[in-house]
Motif scaffolding. Sequence first.
Motif, short mmCIF file in Angstrom:
data_model
loop_
_atom_site.label_atom_id
_atom_site.label_comp_id
_atom_site.label_asym_id
_atom_site.label_seq_id
_atom_site.Cartn_x
_atom_site.Cartn_y
_atom_site.Cartn_z
N ARG A 388 0.87 -1.20 0.00
CA ARG A 388 0.00 0.00 0.00
C ARG A 388 0.90 1.23 0.00
O ARG A 388 1.90 1.27 0.70
CB ARG A 388 -0.93 0.01 1.20
CG ARG A 388 -2.07 0.99 0.99
CD ARG A 388 -3.32 0.66 1.77
NE ARG A 388 -3.07 0.56 3.17
CZ ARG A 388 -3.57 -0.41 3.95
NH1 ARG A 388 -4.35 -1.34 3.45
NH2 ARG A 388 -3.29 -0.45 5.22
N ARG A 389 0.50 2.19 -0.77
CA ARG A 389 1.31 3.40 -0.88
C ARG A 389 1.22 4.23 0.39
O ARG A 389 0.14 4.33 1.01
CB ARG A 389 0.84 4.24 -2.07
CG ARG A 389 1.16 3.61 -3.40
CD ARG A 389 0.80 4.55 -4.53
NE ARG A 389 1.18 3.98 -5.82
CZ ARG A 389 2.37 4.09 -6.36
NH1 ARG A 389 3.31 4.77 -5.74
NH2 ARG A 389 2.62 3.54 -7.53
N PRO A 390 2.34 4.87 0.78
CA PRO A 390 2.33 5.74 1.96
C PRO A 390 1.22 6.80 1.88
O PRO A 390 0.61 7.15 2.89
CB PRO A 390 3.71 6.39 1.94
CG PRO A 390 4.58 5.43 1.18
CD PRO A 390 3.68 4.75 0.18
N TYR A 391 0.93 7.29 0.67
CA TYR A 391 -0.13 8.30 0.51
C TYR A 391 -1.45 7.76 1.06
O TYR A 391 -2.14 8.45 1.82
CB TYR A 391 -0.27 8.65 -0.98
CG TYR A 391 -1.35 9.67 -1.26
CD1 TYR A 391 -1.07 11.04 -1.27
CD2 TYR A 391 -2.66 9.28 -1.54
CE1 TYR A 391 -2.06 11.98 -1.53
CE2 TYR A 391 -3.65 10.21 -1.80
CZ TYR A 391 -3.35 11.56 -1.79
OH TYR A 391 -4.35 12.49 -2.04
N ASP A 392 -1.79 6.52 0.70
CA ASP A 392 -3.05 5.94 1.17
C ASP A 392 -3.02 5.74 2.69
O ASP A 392 -4.01 5.98 3.38
CB ASP A 392 -3.32 4.60 0.47
CG ASP A 392 -3.53 4.77 -1.03
OD1 ASP A 392 -3.94 5.87 -1.45
OD2 ASP A 392 -3.28 3.80 -1.78
N ASP A 393 -1.86 5.30 3.19
CA ASP A 393 -1.75 5.10 4.64
C ASP A 393 -1.89 6.41 5.41
O ASP A 393 -2.33 6.42 6.56
CB ASP A 393 -0.40 4.44 4.98
CG ASP A 393 -0.42 2.95 4.68
OD1 ASP A 393 -1.51 2.35 4.73
OD2 ASP A 393 0.64 2.38 4.37
N LEU A 394 -1.50 7.51 4.77
CA LEU A 394 -1.63 8.80 5.45
C LEU A 394 -3.06 9.35 5.39
O LEU A 394 -3.51 10.02 6.31
CB LEU A 394 -0.67 9.82 4.82
CG LEU A 394 0.82 9.61 5.11
CD1 LEU A 394 1.69 10.51 4.23
CD2 LEU A 394 1.10 9.92 6.58
N VAL A 395 -3.75 9.07 4.28
CA VAL A 395 -5.09 9.67 4.08
C VAL A 395 -6.21 8.81 4.68
O VAL A 395 -7.09 9.31 5.38
CB VAL A 395 -5.36 9.90 2.56
CG1 VAL A 395 -6.76 10.44 2.34
CG2 VAL A 395 -4.32 10.84 1.96
N TRP A 396 -6.19 7.53 4.38
CA TRP A 396 -7.35 6.68 4.70
C TRP A 396 -7.77 6.70 6.17
O TRP A 396 -8.98 6.73 6.45
CB TRP A 396 -7.08 5.24 4.25
CG TRP A 396 -7.02 5.05 2.77
CD1 TRP A 396 -7.09 6.03 1.81
CD2 TRP A 396 -6.85 3.82 2.06
NE1 TRP A 396 -6.96 5.49 0.56
CE2 TRP A 396 -6.82 4.14 0.67
CE3 TRP A 396 -6.72 2.50 2.44
CZ2 TRP A 396 -6.68 3.16 -0.31
CZ3 TRP A 396 -6.57 1.52 1.47
CH2 TRP A 396 -6.55 1.85 0.11
N PRO A 397 -6.84 6.67 7.13
CA PRO A 397 -7.30 6.61 8.53
C PRO A 397 -8.17 7.80 8.94
O PRO A 397 -8.93 7.70 9.89
CB PRO A 397 -5.98 6.60 9.34
CG PRO A 397 -4.96 6.07 8.38
CD PRO A 397 -5.37 6.57 7.03
N HIS A 398 -8.10 8.91 8.20
CA HIS A 398 -8.91 10.08 8.55
C HIS A 398 -10.27 10.08 7.86
O HIS A 398 -11.09 10.97 8.11
CB HIS A 398 -8.15 11.38 8.22
CG HIS A 398 -6.78 11.40 8.81
ND1 HIS A 398 -6.58 11.40 10.18
CD2 HIS A 398 -5.55 11.37 8.25
CE1 HIS A 398 -5.28 11.37 10.42
NE2 HIS A 398 -4.64 11.35 9.28
N ALA A 399 -10.49 9.10 7.00
CA ALA A 399 -11.76 9.05 6.25
C ALA A 399 -12.81 8.29 7.06
O ALA A 399 -13.37 7.31 6.59
CB ALA A 399 -11.52 8.40 4.89
N THR A 400 -13.07 8.77 8.25
CA THR A 400 -13.98 8.04 9.13
C THR A 400 -15.38 8.65 9.14
O THR A 400 -16.33 8.01 9.57
CB THR A 400 -13.44 8.05 10.58
OG1 THR A 400 -13.18 9.42 10.93
CG2 THR A 400 -12.16 7.25 10.69
N ALA A 401 -15.50 9.91 8.71
CA ALA A 401 -16.82 10.55 8.70
C ALA A 401 -16.90 11.40 7.44
O ALA A 401 -16.79 10.87 6.36
CB ALA A 401 -16.98 11.38 9.98
#
Length: 419
Positions: A388-401
């Motif tokens: 998984r790209r670092p970009y996705d690891d940085l963005v996805w965890p904040h996509a909770t709401a």
Amino acid sequence: MTQLDLISDTADTIRSWDPAREAALERLRRFVPSSGRTYADTRNHDFGPDNRSNISALSPWIRHRVILEEEVLAATLNRFSASTAEKFIQEVFWRGYFKGWLEQRPDVWIRYRTALAHQIAALDANSGLRKAYCEAVEGRTGIACFDAWAKELTETGYLHNHARMWFASIWIFTLRLPWELGADFFYRHLLDGDPASNTLSWRWVGGLHTKGKTYLAIPDNIARYTGGRFRDTHGLARAAEPLDEPPLGGRVPIPAASAPPRSGRCVLLITEEDTHPESWETGGLTVVAAAGLSLAAHRSPLPVSPAVERFSSAVVNQGLARSARHFGLDPGIVLPAENWTGALAALAQAADANMIATAYAPAGPVGDALRAAAADLAAAGLMLIQFRRPYDDLVWPHATAGFFKVKAKIPQILERLGL
Ligand SMILES: Cc1cc2nc3c(=O)[nH]c(=O)nc-3n(C[C@H](O)[C@H](O)[C@H](O)COP(=O)(O)OP(=O)(O)OC[C@H]3O[C@@H](n4cnc5c(N)ncnc54)[C@H](O)[C@@H]3O)c2cc1C
């Protein structure tokens, strides 16, 4: 570059959609000077398919990771401050927001696919529904703007964001057609068709993504933002009552990605989810062969547009050719969409590889196919590694709401990316 040059340049882009990475980089280079305040001020205008000078028109390439979000962000930040290009930067992050959100609610994707199968069956069983559906997708409803967008979509593989919003709203609230069939129509024809952005945007218009908040297409707004092309739009719904559905299951943790093993011989598997293997973090792996797989036909049980299939295959094939050059490999092979695991296992065996390394595929047909293939590959003695790209690891965890949580983190994410 003058405004007129940019207009004719984008007209060519939309007509031909060259899948090459060089074409994407060139389009980015030409658009960057407009990615600051000009974009923020004009981006909502849909001037029609012959003038996309006010938007980047980069989505078919970004969606397949022919070019990366980081590259787009870096190019704009090279030219403008983060505050001047704030709007464009935020838009780039919407894709990651939607991907991360769907990844944490896989039941939304499963529910969409299940409901779609029922709606497609209903088209056969219900002649009234079939007639209304055919009129909509063939651009024969009598609503001039809607009919023009239906044809533009099928002819060019692209629609402006505002047109997508108006179209989805008219589909749901004026024509009263099931939203899943509309999302499927988009997904089958958009060159940038993306399981997360598409499904969740349709749900957002219908009031399912942000509970109770719908998007209503209003004639004055359409007239104002279409450069005078659609002045008299009559008969649109005047209210948009939110759609309803049974409660969703809870949020699930983002599935773990594979940590690259320290050593091993791997075959690269390039899918339409990420066609830039040169930048995959292969760590200590020895890359011994490469294979390409396009599953564009899996977007829907209904036929997918030939242009989508061509574009998807072309970006995969070009990623394959670049990976051969980058890793010093023999030309890779293109896998058949059916029984691709067998062909991949045979290639791995011939190359004496014990691993298949691929980009992490989020919720969608490719993710579904990889999950289904893992057991067959394991049975063939092959470990499936998904980076998984670092970009996705940085963005996805904040996509909770809502998007606001990702938006608040953009400065930190840019810093972590070194931008
Ligand atoms: C009903 C509906 C369905 C959609 N379906 C898709 C889809 O299948 N695939 C897809 O890529 N986009 C989808 N979008 C989002 C958006 O319309 C497109 O990404 C955008 O129009 C692409 O044009 P552009 O490259 O010129 O965008 P720009 O305005 O130039 O934006 C730059 C980049 O930011 C990203 N971006 C911008 N807006 C959005 C957004 N709302 N959501 C996600 N990413 C965004 C894209 O990568 C885009 O290339 C949909 C929107 C709606 C309302």
